[in-house]
Design an enzyme around this catalytic site. Structure first.
Site, PDB file in Angstrom:
ATOM      1  N   GLU A 173      21.588 -28.053   6.949  1.00  0.00           N
ATOM      2  CA  GLU A 173      20.730 -26.905   7.268  1.00  0.00           C
ATOM      3  C   GLU A 173      20.279 -26.909   8.726  1.00  0.00           C
ATOM      4  O   GLU A 173      19.071 -26.948   9.018  1.00  0.00           O
ATOM      5  CB  GLU A 173      19.525 -26.858   6.320  1.00  0.00           C
ATOM      6  CG  GLU A 173      19.934 -26.658   4.869  1.00  0.00           C
ATOM      7  CD  GLU A 173      18.756 -26.504   3.911  1.00  0.00           C
ATOM      8  OE1 GLU A 173      17.603 -26.681   4.347  1.00  0.00           O
ATOM      9  OE2 GLU A 173      18.999 -26.174   2.731  1.00  0.00           O
ATOM     10  N   GLU A 292      24.204 -27.293  -1.980  1.00  0.00           N
ATOM     11  CA  GLU A 292      22.953 -27.279  -2.741  1.00  0.00           C
ATOM     12  C   GLU A 292      22.827 -25.948  -3.465  1.00  0.00           C
ATOM     13  O   GLU A 292      23.118 -24.893  -2.888  1.00  0.00           O
ATOM     14  CB  GLU A 292      21.735 -27.450  -1.823  1.00  0.00           C
ATOM     15  CG  GLU A 292      21.637 -28.791  -1.114  1.00  0.00           C
ATOM     16  CD  GLU A 292      20.401 -28.869  -0.212  1.00  0.00           C
ATOM     17  OE1 GLU A 292      19.479 -28.043  -0.399  1.00  0.00           O
ATOM     18  OE2 GLU A 292      20.374 -29.737   0.678  1.00  0.00           O
TER      19      GLU A 292
END
Length: 562
Positions: A173, A292
């Site tokens: 991220e 995820e």
């Protein structure tokens, strides 16, 4: 053979069996030559979350020390790969030569080896470092690049001779402070390109090890995926994989702005995300590892449930189907919410069974998982819409008893109607709450539960408090709170999320259904204007609405029924 039999029984039952012994010898996977085939062999995947990515230490966020038995449990439950997030910040010098603590590197290697020895593919990454120091590239560019490069040189050297079932993910991220969109693209391209060069140049099995590259924030937005696609093409390497994350349409994922149901907006958001992944990468020969997924605020075993259970189950079922259709491998984000790592039991077996089923087939559902019957007055027929999802509806069961089609219920097209006589029998003396639970069964997949619930419109009474909290006495009378709308007298939105009238569940307000209260939080109350009455409308899943008025004066807050 006995251990193999135990593992096979665990797969068939989907039960929370004790993990296989640490000395089990599972068959090691043979890595296909093509990255697309290898990533497909990694489905499904699981995250060892809130563990090596926790800081300052592995157990700091509440999970026990990882053992090989944890990885054996994951393999026995049908997972084929595991993502091991690692936050290196507290274990790496912030100045040259940016050395990683040898004991921490050894621990990362130990857990990685256990997973590999269990026959799992492993994805190893650089995790929360993304915002702790990597995100400062706009103001500390050269130091960040040097530290990032040194980190990956050390990781690549340590793991260079591991089998190709180990994958490296450059950064989790990625985000960059005080940077334009164009600068963010440039920074991420620098990181990914540097990562690729360092790993490939380290020799050993790193010369053709599969490498995973993210988008900005790991979002599946089209412009971000286009940029990543360009980076991957420019590197001209057949062993590269794209990664994104997905946590559903935001209002549904956290229950705000009216996102109380897994509705058309939420379904459209998911379908659009997977279509983009497929069209941008998979259809062009680039595999996608969705590193995820889940919901941002469900399940949460420590707070009142933000997302209605049946609606959450619909999301997970739809997610599994969409991933299969798009050809995307998916990794469940599990910080602690799914597998209890102390007992080796799934915290919610029904949820895991649904997720597991979605890996191979669809399951049916209805428009809601609850039928509300009034406490008093005549009971009438009630209807739900069948979501067949391409399956055949087989009927309704109450326990072991099959309900009679025609007399207990009818089906007309996709309209399922429970007859008044059956509902009368099921609710019995009509005590508040769930009186019976039915199962709608379909030709494949998991059965769908329908709760038959007796309720009355909830009742509230006046309250006094401070800006620290206001606790509103609320007799729920069998009903369940869905959301809260807050507006000033002039019609403008009230609350910390002033872009919507429907405030965030558990952030602005939180219910205690057993304790018969709704608490307005400090965050909500301190955001209100002084001496400006606010009308709250509480929406319940039965369809009932209750209005209430609160006024803040300094630190004092009063509430009254409206």
């Amino acid at each position: 053979m006995l251990l193999a039999l135990v593992a096979a029984v665990g797969l068939l039952l989907g039960a929370g069996l004790t993990a296989p012994a640490a000395d089990a010898a599972p068959k090691k996977p043979r890595v296909p030559a093509k990255a697309m085939d290898a990533v497909a062999a990694m489905q499904p995947s699981w995250n060892l979350g809130n563990t090596l990515d926790a800081f300052p230490n592995e157990t700091s966020w509440g999970n026990p020390l990882t053992t090989r038995a944890h990885l054996a449990k994951i393999r026995a439950e049908g997972f084929r790969s595991v993502r091991i997030p690692v936050t290196w910040t507290d274990h790496q010098s912030a100045t040259a030569p940016y050395a990683v603590d040898a004991s921490f590197m050894d621990r990362v290697e130990e857990i990685t080896d256990w997973a590999l020895d269990e026959g799992l593919y492993v994805v190893l990454n650089v995790h929360h470092d993304s915002w702790q120091w990597v995100g400062k590239m706009s103001t500390d560019h050269d130091n960040v690049m040097a530290r990032f490069g040194s980190l990956w040189k050390q990781i690549a050297t340590t793991f260079r001779d591991k089998p190709r079932t180990l994958l490296f993910e450059s950064i989790n991220e990625p985000e960059f402070e005080d940077a334009t969109a164009e600068q963010k693209d440039t920074f991420l391209n620098e990181l990914n390109t540097s990562f690729h060069k360092i790993v490939r140049g380290s020799g050993g099995r790193n010369t053709d090890r599969m490498l995973v590259l993210p988008t900005i924030y790991c979002k599946p937005d089209q412009p971000l995926m286009d940029t990543l696609h360009n980076t991957i093409r420019s590197l001209n390497d057949p062993h590269l994989i794209a990664t994104v994350h997905y946590y559903s349409w935001y209002p549904f994922s956290v229950n705000m702005a009216g996102g109380t149901h897994y509705d058309e907006a939420a379904r459209k958001d998911l379908d659009g995300a997977f279509t983009r992944m497929h069209d941008t990468f998979v259809a062009r020969g680039i595999p996608v590892y969705l590193g995820e997924y889940g919901l941002l605020s469900w399940p949460d075993h420590h707070h009142p449930s933000r997302v209605e259970r049946g609606e959450a189950l619909k999301y997970f079922e739809h997610f599994g189907y969409a991933a299969r259709r798009a050809g995307v491998t998916t990794a469940l984000w599990d910080p602690f919410a799914y597998l209890n790592r102390e007992s080796f039991q799934w915290r919610d077996q029904e949820l895991f069974d649904l997720i597991k089923s979605s890996w191979t087939t669809r399951s049916g559902s209805t428009s809601f998982d609850r039928l509300f019957v009034p406490k008093s007055g005549r009971i009438t027929d009630q209807s739900l819409t069948l979501n067949r999802n391409g399956l055949v509806f087989r009927g309704l069961w109450h326990g072991d008893q099959r309900l009679a089609a025609g007399s207990d219920y009818t089906v007309s097209g996709d309209r399922l109607t429970l007859k008044a006589a059956a509902l009368t029998r099921l609710v019995g003396d009509r005590s508040y709450g769930d009186n019976a639970t039915l199962q709608a069964r379909f030709s494949r997949g998991r059965a769908w539960k329908i709760h038959v619930t007796t309720y009355d419109t909830p009742q509230q009474s006046g309250a006094k408090g401070t800006t620290s909290a206001l606790t509103i006495p609320t007799r729920f009378r069998g009903d369940q709170l869905a959301t809260m709308e807050a507006k000033y007298g002039d019609g403008t939105n009230a609350g910390p999320a002033d872009w919507t009238a429907f405030q965030e569940f558990n952030i602005s307000f939180t219910p205690d259904h057993k304790g018969n209260t709704i608490t307005l939080t400090e965050k909500f109350l301190t955001s209100l204007r002084d001496d400006a009455p606010v009308t709250l409308t509480f929406y319940f899943y039965s369809g009932a609405k209750v209005t209430y008025q609160v006024t803040k004066s300094g630190t004092a807050v009063t509430g009254s029924t409206a």
